[in-house]
Design a protein around this motif. Structure first.
Motif, PDB file in Angstrom:
ATOM      1  N   GLN A 123     -52.437 -18.369 -64.908  1.00 55.59           N
ATOM      2  CA  GLN A 123     -53.844 -18.230 -64.531  1.00 55.59           C
ATOM      3  C   GLN A 123     -54.766 -18.393 -65.733  1.00 55.59           C
ATOM      4  O   GLN A 123     -55.905 -18.867 -65.594  1.00 55.59           O
ATOM      5  CB  GLN A 123     -54.080 -16.901 -63.837  1.00 55.59           C
ATOM      6  N   PHE A 124     -54.299 -18.036 -66.922  1.00 54.63           N
ATOM      7  CA  PHE A 124     -55.114 -18.207 -68.119  1.00 54.63           C
ATOM      8  C   PHE A 124     -55.146 -19.672 -68.551  1.00 54.63           C
ATOM      9  O   PHE A 124     -56.174 -20.175 -69.003  1.00 54.63           O
ATOM     10  CB  PHE A 124     -54.590 -17.306 -69.233  1.00 54.63           C
ATOM     11  N   THR A 125     -54.023 -20.359 -68.381  1.00 56.44           N
ATOM     12  CA  THR A 125     -53.990 -21.798 -68.647  1.00 56.44           C
ATOM     13  C   THR A 125     -54.930 -22.527 -67.694  1.00 56.44           C
ATOM     14  O   THR A 125     -55.706 -23.406 -68.117  1.00 56.44           O
ATOM     15  CB  THR A 125     -52.552 -22.334 -68.491  1.00 56.44           C
ATOM     16  N   ALA A 126     -54.879 -22.167 -66.420  1.00 58.97           N
ATOM     17  CA  ALA A 126     -55.756 -22.795 -65.431  1.00 58.97           C
ATOM     18  C   ALA A 126     -57.223 -22.516 -65.748  1.00 58.97           C
ATOM     19  O   ALA A 126     -58.080 -23.409 -65.625  1.00 58.97           O
ATOM     20  CB  ALA A 126     -55.407 -22.295 -64.039  1.00 58.97           C
ATOM     21  N   THR A 127     -57.530 -21.287 -66.151  1.00 54.81           N
ATOM     22  CA  THR A 127     -58.907 -20.940 -66.513  1.00 54.81           C
ATOM     23  C   THR A 127     -59.386 -21.793 -67.678  1.00 54.81           C
ATOM     24  O   THR A 127     -60.529 -22.287 -67.670  1.00 54.81           O
ATOM     25  CB  THR A 127     -58.999 -19.451 -66.863  1.00 54.81           C
ATOM     26  N   ALA A 128     -58.547 -21.966 -68.684  1.00 53.29           N
ATOM     27  CA  ALA A 128     -58.916 -22.781 -69.851  1.00 53.29           C
ATOM     28  C   ALA A 128     -59.227 -24.221 -69.432  1.00 53.29           C
ATOM     29  O   ALA A 128     -60.205 -24.821 -69.903  1.00 53.29           O
ATOM     30  CB  ALA A 128     -57.795 -22.753 -70.881  1.00 53.29           C
ATOM     31  N   ILE A 129     -58.418 -24.772 -68.553  1.00 54.11           N
ATOM     32  CA  ILE A 129     -58.664 -26.136 -68.065  1.00 54.11           C
ATOM     33  C   ILE A 129     -60.001 -26.202 -67.330  1.00 54.11           C
ATOM     34  O   ILE A 129     -60.808 -27.135 -67.542  1.00 54.11           O
ATOM     35  CB  ILE A 129     -57.520 -26.603 -67.142  1.00 54.11           C
ATOM     36  N   LEU A 130     -60.279 -25.228 -66.474  1.00 55.10           N
ATOM     37  CA  LEU A 130     -61.536 -25.242 -65.711  1.00 55.10           C
ATOM     38  C   LEU A 130     -62.742 -25.055 -66.621  1.00 55.10           C
ATOM     39  O   LEU A 130     -63.823 -25.606 -66.350  1.00 55.10           O
ATOM     40  CB  LEU A 130     -61.495 -24.154 -64.637  1.00 55.10           C
ATOM     41  N   LEU A 131     -62.583 -24.308 -67.706  1.00 52.94           N
ATOM     42  CA  LEU A 131     -63.665 -24.194 -68.688  1.00 52.94           C
ATOM     43  C   LEU A 131     -63.954 -25.548 -69.324  1.00 52.94           C
ATOM     44  O   LEU A 131     -65.126 -25.915 -69.549  1.00 52.94           O
ATOM     45  CB  LEU A 131     -63.297 -23.161 -69.752  1.00 52.94           C
ATOM     46  N   LEU A 132     -62.922 -26.308 -69.611  1.00 50.89           N
ATOM     47  CA  LEU A 132     -63.095 -27.645 -70.190  1.00 50.89           C
ATOM     48  C   LEU A 132     -63.693 -28.611 -69.171  1.00 50.89           C
ATOM     49  O   LEU A 132     -64.478 -29.493 -69.524  1.00 50.89           O
ATOM     50  CB  LEU A 132     -61.759 -28.165 -70.709  1.00 50.89           C
ATOM     51  N   TYR A 192     -54.063 -25.141 -51.918  1.00 53.63           N
ATOM     52  CA  TYR A 192     -53.794 -26.571 -51.833  1.00 53.63           C
ATOM     53  C   TYR A 192     -52.357 -26.798 -51.381  1.00 53.63           C
ATOM     54  O   TYR A 192     -51.457 -26.028 -51.716  1.00 53.63           O
ATOM     55  CB  TYR A 192     -53.994 -27.250 -53.192  1.00 53.63           C
ATOM     56  N   GLY A 193     -52.149 -27.872 -50.643  1.00 56.32           N
ATOM     57  CA  GLY A 193     -50.797 -28.287 -50.299  1.00 56.32           C
ATOM     58  C   GLY A 193     -50.136 -27.386 -49.285  1.00 56.32           C
ATOM     59  O   GLY A 193     -50.756 -26.513 -48.667  1.00 56.32           O
ATOM     60  N   ASP A 194     -48.816 -27.587 -49.141  1.00 59.50           N
ATOM     61  CA  ASP A 194     -48.066 -26.891 -48.097  1.00 59.50           C
ATOM     62  C   ASP A 194     -47.525 -25.546 -48.548  1.00 59.50           C
ATOM     63  O   ASP A 194     -46.847 -24.860 -47.784  1.00 59.50           O
ATOM     64  CB  ASP A 194     -46.923 -27.781 -47.592  1.00 59.50           C
ATOM     65  N   GLU A 195     -47.813 -25.125 -49.783  1.00 53.75           N
ATOM     66  CA  GLU A 195     -47.324 -23.834 -50.271  1.00 53.75           C
ATOM     67  C   GLU A 195     -48.450 -22.909 -50.718  1.00 53.75           C
ATOM     68  O   GLU A 195     -48.214 -21.892 -51.357  1.00 53.75           O
ATOM     69  CB  GLU A 195     -46.323 -24.051 -51.419  1.00 53.75           C
ATOM     70  N   ASN A 196     -49.699 -23.278 -50.415  1.00 50.76           N
ATOM     71  CA  ASN A 196     -50.868 -22.436 -50.701  1.00 50.76           C
ATOM     72  C   ASN A 196     -51.094 -22.156 -52.180  1.00 50.76           C
ATOM     73  O   ASN A 196     -51.589 -21.085 -52.547  1.00 50.76           O
ATOM     74  CB  ASN A 196     -50.774 -21.099 -49.938  1.00 50.76           C
ATOM     75  N   TRP A 197     -50.744 -23.112 -53.039  1.00 53.95           N
ATOM     76  CA  TRP A 197     -51.024 -22.910 -54.454  1.00 53.95           C
ATOM     77  C   TRP A 197     -52.485 -23.165 -54.759  1.00 53.95           C
ATOM     78  O   TRP A 197     -53.047 -24.182 -54.379  1.00 53.95           O
ATOM     79  CB  TRP A 197     -50.161 -23.834 -55.322  1.00 53.95           C
ATOM     80  N   GLY A 198     -53.122 -22.213 -55.446  1.00 55.63           N
ATOM     81  CA  GLY A 198     -54.422 -22.448 -56.049  1.00 55.63           C
ATOM     82  C   GLY A 198     -54.181 -22.948 -57.458  1.00 55.63           C
ATOM     83  O   GLY A 198     -53.135 -23.515 -57.765  1.00 55.63           O
ATOM     84  N   TYR A 199     -55.149 -22.733 -58.329  1.00 54.90           N
ATOM     85  CA  TYR A 199     -54.978 -23.087 -59.743  1.00 54.90           C
ATOM     86  C   TYR A 199     -54.557 -21.828 -60.508  1.00 54.90           C
ATOM     87  O   TYR A 199     -55.364 -20.934 -60.747  1.00 54.90           O
ATOM     88  CB  TYR A 199     -56.267 -23.642 -60.329  1.00 54.90           C
ATOM     89  N   GLY A 200     -53.286 -21.732 -60.873  1.00 50.98           N
ATOM     90  CA  GLY A 200     -52.781 -20.574 -61.594  1.00 50.98           C
ATOM     91  C   GLY A 200     -52.496 -19.374 -60.725  1.00 50.98           C
ATOM     92  O   GLY A 200     -52.074 -18.326 -61.229  1.00 50.98           O
ATOM     93  N   PHE A 201     -52.723 -19.496 -59.428  1.00 48.36           N
ATOM     94  CA  PHE A 201     -52.483 -18.412 -58.470  1.00 48.36           C
ATOM     95  C   PHE A 201     -51.836 -18.986 -57.212  1.00 48.36           C
ATOM     96  O   PHE A 201     -51.889 -20.194 -56.969  1.00 48.36           O
ATOM     97  CB  PHE A 201     -53.797 -17.747 -58.042  1.00 48.36           C
ATOM     98  N   ILE A 202     -51.267 -18.090 -56.403  1.00 49.00           N
ATOM     99  CA  ILE A 202     -50.924 -18.443 -55.036  1.00 49.00           C
ATOM    100  C   ILE A 202     -51.878 -17.673 -54.132  1.00 49.00           C
ATOM    101  O   ILE A 202     -52.200 -16.507 -54.397  1.00 49.00           O
ATOM    102  CB  ILE A 202     -49.448 -18.150 -54.700  1.00 49.00           C
ATOM    103  N   ILE A 203     -52.355 -18.340 -53.103  1.00 49.44           N
ATOM    104  CA  ILE A 203     -53.366 -17.759 -52.235  1.00 49.44           C
ATOM    105  C   ILE A 203     -52.703 -17.342 -50.919  1.00 49.44           C
ATOM    106  O   ILE A 203     -52.098 -18.163 -50.229  1.00 49.44           O
ATOM    107  CB  ILE A 203     -54.500 -18.762 -51.946  1.00 49.44           C
ATOM    108  N   ASN A 204     -52.823 -16.059 -50.598  1.00 45.52           N
ATOM    109  CA  ASN A 204     -52.195 -15.521 -49.385  1.00 45.52           C
ATOM    110  C   ASN A 204     -50.731 -15.935 -49.255  1.00 45.52           C
ATOM    111  O   ASN A 204     -50.362 -16.711 -48.375  1.00 45.52           O
ATOM    112  CB  ASN A 204     -52.964 -15.944 -48.138  1.00 45.52           C
ATOM    113  N   PRO A 205     -49.881 -15.426 -50.147  1.00 53.61           N
ATOM    114  CA  PRO A 205     -48.458 -15.759 -50.062  1.00 53.61           C
ATOM    115  C   PRO A 205     -47.808 -15.188 -48.805  1.00 53.61           C
ATOM    116  O   PRO A 205     -48.457 -14.532 -47.998  1.00 53.61           O
ATOM    117  CB  PRO A 205     -47.864 -15.125 -51.321  1.00 53.61           C
ATOM    118  N   PHE A 206     -46.531 -15.431 -48.675  1.00 54.59           N
ATOM    119  CA  PHE A 206     -45.777 -15.154 -47.443  1.00 54.59           C
ATOM    120  C   PHE A 206     -46.004 -13.738 -46.929  1.00 54.59           C
ATOM    121  O   PHE A 206     -46.310 -13.516 -45.770  1.00 54.59           O
ATOM    122  CB  PHE A 206     -44.297 -15.398 -47.728  1.00 54.59           C
TER     123      PHE A 206
END
Length: 432
Positions: free
Chosen positions: A80-89, A271-285
């Protein structure tokens, strides 16, 4: 007997929310006594701390106890910190989510087919990981050369598939675009802004005060972690922190001091068929029916879980240094905080039963498959054996906090099971 009545008859249940903090403590004490939990826990709801406590040892040789400010490796909670850094850029206009991998790493195979979005959302097709390389003493260039040889698991963009390599490459992109080391960029742009003074990125040289040693489990007991090369094991892993600092990070994610509302919307979208966000999973199983943004982590002794129930303003994090099942524990703690009924951990004892009974249990149920192979019963695949503790109730060999109980209907046919995870029970019916 009706299934609803059966659920009410289980022993050792915690009821209601009259004293949530006491119930949380009772649950964790059972985790210590039954499952030898070692680590720290924090549960916070509506800005109030319900439980913040340390258990077990930070150093087994010196018998040094964990404390609430002990630092733990986060494993994949790092993402999640890696994803945050990318979104900051992205927000600074330094890169785009549609940019191709080849723009930054032109020598990477199929780089023209992979976008930044695919790396963030686990849809790149890049392989899961590179454990052997991360445990080696290779330098960064040699490791990168080896990682490039690892084949893709599927064509980029066609489906989801969890990838540590993708986040390793994102860390390299952060360094290339920002002109700063990954650790420096995270410290300046995330950790310091959130007030996370006890958080950083591991390396193989620095002495980090109050950092727990990690121990992993074998059949003969706990042993020392192997050498981990923190020059390489970065982006998907590498960050260390405390439960208190992670609570500060959770708080920051409700505001816009670090990420704008627009960037957070992108991060928390499934996103996609496994509910991955950026650096997170959204509403997992399993999410108790509540909006959940989460991520777990695990690597050689480290087990971590980070959970944000955003509609309930509930934050639960569990950090362990002896491979305790943090994601299972956090599931039980979350349920207690949300007023669910939760069974306390207890000692399981194997009994011998007639394996012919298994013929009645095997089959497909909603969400899972029960298999009978060579006189044994398995949960979904042959690596998850079910061990009998009664004629109808079984615990998983790989995880005592997960049990399966087969329930007969009025005709004596086993058409439902009670699946227990971390003390939380769910009725699952046989597929028709």
């Amino acid at each position: 007997m009706k299934l609803t009545l059966l659920i009410l008859l289980f022993p050792f249940l915690i009821f209601g929310q009259k004293n949530v903090s006491a119930n949380l403590e009772k649950y964790m004490q059972a985790q210590v006594e039954v499952n030898n939990f070692s680590g720290t826990v924090l549960v916070k709801k509506d800005g109030h701390v319900l439980l913040k406590k340390a258990y077990g040892l930070a150093d087994y040789e010196w018998n040094i106890k964990n404390t609430v400010d002990t630092k733990f490796q986060l494993a994949s909670v790092t993402k999640q910190f890696t994803a945050t850094a990318i979104l900051l850029l992205v927000e600074k206009g330094k890169l785009s989510l549609d940019d191709k991998l080849s723009k930054f790493l032109p020598d990477y195979p199929k780089g023209d087919s992979v976008t930044i979005h695919m790396l963030l959302s686990h849809s790149s097709g890049l392989a899961m990981g590179f454990k052997e390389i991360a445990l080696s003493t290779k330098d960064q260039d040699s490791a990168y050369a080896e990682i490039k040889k690892i084949p893709y698991e599927f064509s980029p963009g066609i489906k989801s598939g969890y990838s540590n390599i993708g986040y390793y490459l994102l860390a390299k992109i952060i360094e290339k675009v920002s002109g700063e080391k990954y650790a420096v960029f995270l410290k300046k742009n995330i950790f310091e802004k959130a007030g996370m003074k006890n958080t950083g990125v591991s390396n193989n040289d620095s002495i980090v005060l109050k950092k727990a040693k990690a121990y992993y489990r074998t059949e003969s007991g706990l042993i020392h972690n192997p050498y981990i090369n923190w020059q390489i094991n970065v982006g998907h892993d590498g960050v260390y922190s405390t439960v208190e600092d992670l609570a500060l990070w959770d708080k920051a994610l409700y505001g816009t001091d670090i990420l704008s509302a627009q960037m957070k919307k992108l991060m928390f979208k499934p996103y996609g068929d496994e509910n991955w966000g950026y650096g997170f999973i959204i509403n997992p199983f399993y999410n108790h029916g509540h909006q959940l943004i989460a991520h777990d982590g695990g690597f050689f002794g480290t087990m971590t879980s980070f959970n944000r129930f955003t509609d309930d303003n509930l934050f639960v994090t569990v950090l362990s240094n002896n491979e305790s099942f943090s994601y299972i524990i956090s599931y039980g703690l979350s349920a207690i905080a949300l007023g669910k009924e939760v069974e306390l951990p207890y000692k399981h004892h194997r009994i011998e039963i007639d394996p012919n009974l298994y013929n009645q249990y095997a089959g497909k149920y909603d969400k899972i498959t029960v298999l009978k192979i060579d006189g044994k019963l398995y949960f979904n695949d042959v690596e998850m054996e079910l061990i009998p503790e009664s004629k109808t109730k079984f615990f998983r060999k790989d995880n005592n906090d997960r049990t399966v109980e087969f329930i007969p209907d009025s005709a004596g046919i086993y058409n439902a099971i009670i699946l227990t995870k971390g003390g939380v029970k769910e009725v699952i019916r046989r597929s028709k």
